[in-house]
Design a protein around this motif. Structure first.
Motif, PDB file in Angstrom:
ATOM      1  N   THR A  49       0.908  -1.104  -0.028  1.00  0.00           N
ATOM      2  CA  THR A  49       0.266   0.131   0.075  1.00  0.00           C
ATOM      3  C   THR A  49       0.957   1.221  -0.076  1.00  0.00           C
ATOM      4  O   THR A  49       2.117   1.249   0.117  1.00  0.00           O
ATOM      5  N   LYS A  50       0.422   2.316  -0.248  1.00  0.00           N
ATOM      6  CA  LYS A  50       1.020   3.503  -0.311  1.00  0.00           C
ATOM      7  C   LYS A  50       0.808   4.467   0.766  1.00  0.00           C
ATOM      8  O   LYS A  50      -0.497   4.660   1.149  1.00  0.00           O
ATOM      9  N   VAL A  51       1.727   4.943   1.702  1.00  0.00           N
ATOM     10  CA  VAL A  51       1.497   5.563   2.923  1.00  0.00           C
ATOM     11  C   VAL A  51       2.006   6.941   2.716  1.00  0.00           C
ATOM     12  O   VAL A  51       3.035   7.418   2.166  1.00  0.00           O
ATOM     13  N   PRO A  52       0.966   8.196   2.616  1.00  0.00           N
ATOM     14  CA  PRO A  52       1.369   9.613   2.530  1.00  0.00           C
ATOM     15  C   PRO A  52       2.217   9.892   3.452  1.00  0.00           C
ATOM     16  O   PRO A  52       2.052   9.831   4.522  1.00  0.00           O
ATOM     17  N   ILE A  53       3.410  10.801   2.962  1.00  0.00           N
ATOM     18  CA  ILE A  53       4.025  11.425   3.939  1.00  0.00           C
ATOM     19  C   ILE A  53       4.475  12.754   3.438  1.00  0.00           C
ATOM     20  O   ILE A  53       4.066  13.102   2.359  1.00  0.00           O
ATOM     21  N   GLN A  54       4.840  13.767   4.519  1.00  0.00           N
ATOM     22  CA  GLN A  54       5.010  15.078   4.192  1.00  0.00           C
ATOM     23  C   GLN A  54       6.703  15.257   3.876  1.00  0.00           C
ATOM     24  O   GLN A  54       7.596  14.253   4.019  1.00  0.00           O
TER      25      GLN A  54
END
Length: 93
Positions: free
Chosen positions: A45-50
């Motif tokens: 899965t893709k985990v959003p990060i800043q």
């Protein structure tokens, strides 16, 4: 050049121009996140990060960034929809 190749070439050129116009519009909005791959339940899965490396959220605009901040990243995405029910669209780079 055969006619079918001319049509294909024209279609490809037109598609690329449309893509550039869309991306230039999206780049003016602060709705960008970077992402990293993680596994949940054995599935990727893709985990959003800043850009800071802290977690981002597809539902929290305070964690979204302007295009110049995410541009250098290999993995970036654009947040679609309203903050309460947003999803992320991945930009292949």
């Amino acid at each position: 050049m055969p006619i079918s190749q001319e049509k294909s070439s024209a279609r490809t050129s037109s598609t690329l121009r449309a893509r550039q116009v869309i991306l230039s519009e999206l780049r003016t909005r602060d709705r960008w996140v970077m992402w990293k791959q993680a596994y949940r339940g054995g599935l990727p899965t893709k985990v959003p990060i800043q850009p800071t490396g802290k977690p981002a959220s597809s539902t929290n605009p305070a964690t979204w960034s302007p295009w110049p901040r995410v541009r250098p990243a290999a993995r970036k995405g654009y947040v679609l929809g309203e903050a309460s029910a947003a999803s992320t669209w991945t930009i292949a780079s």
